[in-house]
Structure formats: structure tokens, C-alpha cells
Design a protein around this motif. Structure first.
Motif, PDB file in Angstrom:
ATOM      1  N   ILE A   1      49.477  26.094  37.833  1.00  0.00           N
ATOM      2  CA  ILE A   1      50.386  27.227  37.745  1.00  0.00           C
ATOM      3  C   ILE A   1      49.590  28.479  38.106  1.00  0.00           C
ATOM      4  O   ILE A   1      48.366  28.497  38.003  1.00  0.00           O
ATOM      5  N   ARG A   2      50.296  29.500  38.560  1.00  0.00           N
ATOM      6  CA  ARG A   2      49.628  30.743  38.937  1.00  0.00           C
ATOM      7  C   ARG A   2      50.112  31.865  38.036  1.00  0.00           C
ATOM      8  O   ARG A   2      51.327  32.048  37.856  1.00  0.00           O
ATOM      9  N   VAL A   3      49.191  32.591  37.474  1.00  0.00           N
ATOM     10  CA  VAL A   3      49.571  33.766  36.690  1.00  0.00           C
ATOM     11  C   VAL A   3      48.860  34.984  37.275  1.00  0.00           C
ATOM     12  O   VAL A   3      47.849  34.849  37.960  1.00  0.00           O
ATOM     13  N   PHE A   4      49.440  36.137  37.033  1.00  0.00           N
ATOM     14  CA  PHE A   4      48.900  37.369  37.605  1.00  0.00           C
ATOM     15  C   PHE A   4      48.518  38.320  36.483  1.00  0.00           C
ATOM     16  O   PHE A   4      49.249  38.439  35.496  1.00  0.00           O
ATOM     17  N   THR A   5      47.392  38.953  36.631  1.00  0.00           N
ATOM     18  CA  THR A   5      46.980  39.885  35.576  1.00  0.00           C
ATOM     19  C   THR A   5      47.417  41.302  35.947  1.00  0.00           C
ATOM     20  O   THR A   5      47.505  41.653  37.124  1.00  0.00           O
ATOM     21  N   ARG A   6      47.669  42.062  34.913  1.00  0.00           N
ATOM     22  CA  ARG A   6      48.171  43.422  35.086  1.00  0.00           C
ATOM     23  C   ARG A   6      47.128  44.361  34.511  1.00  0.00           C
ATOM     24  O   ARG A   6      46.624  44.142  33.395  1.00  0.00           O
ATOM     25  N   ASN A   7      46.806  45.377  35.268  1.00  0.00           N
ATOM     26  CA  ASN A   7      45.843  46.370  34.797  1.00  0.00           C
ATOM     27  C   ASN A   7      46.507  47.257  33.740  1.00  0.00           C
ATOM     28  O   ASN A   7      47.518  47.901  34.023  1.00  0.00           O
ATOM     29  N   PRO A   8      45.982  47.296  32.509  1.00  0.00           N
ATOM     30  CA  PRO A   8      46.638  48.057  31.437  1.00  0.00           C
ATOM     31  C   PRO A   8      46.693  49.561  31.724  1.00  0.00           C
ATOM     32  O   PRO A   8      47.602  50.242  31.265  1.00  0.00           O
TER      33      PRO A   8
ATOM     34  N   GLY B   1      49.047  49.678  35.247  1.00  0.00           N
ATOM     35  CA  GLY B   1      50.278  48.888  35.217  1.00  0.00           C
ATOM     36  C   GLY B   1      50.466  48.051  36.462  1.00  0.00           C
ATOM     37  O   GLY B   1      51.481  47.390  36.639  1.00  0.00           O
ATOM     38  N   LYS B   2      49.449  48.062  37.345  1.00  0.00           N
ATOM     39  CA  LYS B   2      49.555  47.323  38.607  1.00  0.00           C
ATOM     40  C   LYS B   2      49.122  45.868  38.436  1.00  0.00           C
ATOM     41  O   LYS B   2      48.158  45.567  37.735  1.00  0.00           O
ATOM     42  N   ALA B   3      49.865  44.978  39.111  1.00  0.00           N
ATOM     43  CA  ALA B   3      49.512  43.558  39.054  1.00  0.00           C
ATOM     44  C   ALA B   3      48.494  43.236  40.143  1.00  0.00           C
ATOM     45  O   ALA B   3      48.619  43.713  41.262  1.00  0.00           O
TER      46      ALA B   3
END
Ligand code: GTP
Ligand code: MG
Length: 275
Positions: A203-210, A213-215
């Protein structure tokens, strides 16, 4: 000390030895010193000293070699895993293993009509849906190398077996593999690429910069069997053992706070909180 009366070649080699860094360079210089060292009674102790130094350097060289092999995972029979997963391509001679590696990656394996062309392991990186997957070309399997090839298979995340004839499949009985995929020789490479990806069960997940707010557009790939928030955190950095996260996607609420044990789904966006 007795006069050595050596020529300029000897002193040049001695100078090279003094600044040599690698065991190979040291040995080369010592061999030259030995060659150009005058052989007489007065030089005996110097010759003995050169021999001692050569023995020490050879030991040093053997030790370095052993460390190199260990880093690879032992015996030189393994290639260190890179990317999200390692896929070992197995098959009889001429089933197109090297051709497939060259088609799906930027590797340059020898791919010719001659059988048993490939003699060693060669890795290449394939990208699919932004996920890096390592393909491994192997020497054609035969009774003589079966146990070596089986141990490569055991270590890989997926074993892809290319075959011409159903009867070939018997040869692989008893092989242990985490995941197994059979494909006929010369199957369409693009279709096979997708089958490889699907068989891995990633599965692929994307991290978001806190802060922004950018993925991140580069996904983190996780095996379905290990797809918790903590698994994702460990993928990003091996020291990130414990983590919680806010998740967008599979959760009931957007940006919902979840624990490290939360099971992520394909396409989730998460903001990791590392402790
Ligand atoms: N057109 C086409 N030719 C292929 C394909 N797969 C293999 N070949 C050709 O078949 C021959 C054997 O392919 P290799 O990739 O060398 O096979 P291998 O399994 O690596 O064989 P060895 O390493 O020599 O045992 C080569 O001449 C390839 O060009 C394919 O999918 N399409
Ligand atoms: Mg080959």
C-alpha cells in the motif's frame, strides 16, 4: 646499518609504499621493493622485513574482503535490498530473465541467445506508481546451483519464475518464498510489471508536512502485513520507533488523531508525530 646499495627503482617503490593507502597499492609497492632490493648478506634483514610487511598487508586485505562480503549479507550470494521490495527473477536458461531486467529497469544485463549467459546476480530498480522496486537477475537455475538460487529466493520479498513449459514448475518444489509469481517466458513486460506490483501487496501512504500542510509526492510503501502508523514511521527513519499521527483518508474524520497501531490504507495521507 650496512649499506644497501640499491638503485633508484627501489627507493621509488619505498616512497610509494610509504604513502600507499589501500592494501592493493601497498602490496604492489612491496613487490617492487623486493624485486629491486639487492640480494646480498647485508640486505637479508631488509628482505625479511619486506616479507613480513607483505604478510601483514595480505591479512589486512583478507579482513577487508570478509567485511565487504558480510555487508552484502554473506558469501556474496546476496544483494542488499534497496527500495520498497526485492523481486528475484528465476528461470531456466534463455527464459528471458536478463531481457526482462533490461526492459523494466535501467540495468544492462547480458541478454543473448546463448544459454547460461548470466553468471552472477545483478540488481536493477523499477518504478511503479512512484514506488521503487528492486529486481534481481539471477543465473539460470540448474541442479548444480539450485541451493544457492533457493537461498536467494528465500531472502526476496517476491520470487518471479519465468517458464516455457508447465513441466518446469516441478523443479521449484520445496522452494521457500514469501510470495510467488509464475509468468510465461516473453510475457508482455508492461503487463508483468503490474502483476509484480500487485503480487507484492503493497500500500502507498503519503506524508504531510505539519508546517506547510503539503503532501510529499513520493509515497511511502508498506506491505499489507505491516501497515501501521509505526511501520510507516520506521520506514521513514529507523529511529522513529514510536509514533502517533493524524490521518486523512481511511479515518472517519479528516485529520483524525490515531495511535501507532492504527492500520493504514492505500492512499492515506498522514502527519506523523514522532516522540
Ligand atoms: N523479443 C523478445 N525477445 C526476448 C524476450 N525475452 C528474451 N528474449 C530474447 O531471448 C534470448 C534469451 O534471453 P535472456 O534474457 O538472455 O535469457 P536469460 O533467462 O537471462 O538466459 P541466461 O542468463 O543466458 O541463462 C535473448 O536473445 C533475448 O533477446 C522477450 O520478451 N521478447
Ligand atoms: Mg540472463
Amino acid at each position: 646499518m650496512a649499506s644497501l646499495n640499491a638503485g633508484p627503482e627501489y627507493y621509488a617503490a619505498e616512497g610509494r609504499y610509504a604513502v600507499a593507502k589501500t592494501p592493493g597499492d601497498k602490496l604492489e609497492a612491496l613487490e617492487e621493493m623486493l624485486r629491486f632490493c639487492p640480494k646480498h648478506k647485508g640486505s637479508q634483514s631488509i628482505i625479511a622485513d619486506i616479507h613480513n610487511k607483505m604478510a601483514r598487508v595480505r591479512k589486512e586485505q583478507a579482513r577487508e574482503e570478509a567485511v565487504k562480503k558480510a555487508r552484502k549479507g554473506g558469501g556474496g550470494d546476496f544483494i542488499r535490498k534497496q527500495g520498497a521490495a526485492q523481486v528475484a527473477i528465476l528461470g531456466f536458461a534463455n527464459t528471458g530473465k536478463s531481457f526482462l531486467l533490461n526492459t523494466l529497469t535501467r540495468a544492462h544485463a547480458h541478454s543473448t541467445p546463448a544459454p547460461f549467459e548470466t553468471l552472477s546476480l545483478l540488481p536493477g530498480m523499477m518504478e511503479y506508481k512512484g514506488v521503487q522496486i528492486q529486481l534481481l537477475d539471477t543465473p539460470s537455475i540448474h541442479p548444480g546451483n539450485k541451493s544457492m538460487i533457493f537461498s536467494i529466493a528465500r531472502n526476496a520479498d517476491l520470487v518471479l519464475i519465468l517458464f516455457n513449459d508447465e513441466s518446469e514448475k516441478h523443479f521449484y518444489e520445496g522452494m521457500k518464498a514469501k510470495r510467488l509469481l509464475f509468468a510465461t517466458s516473453r510475457e508482455d513486460a508492461a503487463a508483468l510489471k503490474q502483476r509484480i506490483y500487485d503480487s507484492l501487496g503493497l500500500i502507498r501512504v503519503f506524508t504531510r508536512n505539519p508546517k506547510t500542510g503539503k503532501a510529499d509526492d513520493k509515497p511511502v510503501a508498506l506491505f499489507k502485513e505491516a501497515r501501521t502508523v509505526s511501520d510507516a514511521a520506521r520506514q521513514i527513519h529507523k529511529d522513529f520507533a514510536s509514533a502517533t499521527a493524524r490521518v486523512w483518508g481511511s479515518t472517519k474524520f479528516a485529520g483524525q488523531q490515531v495511535r501507532g497501531t492504527y492500520q493504514l490504507e492505500d492512499g492515506d495521507l498522514l502527519e506523523l508525530q514522532i516522540r
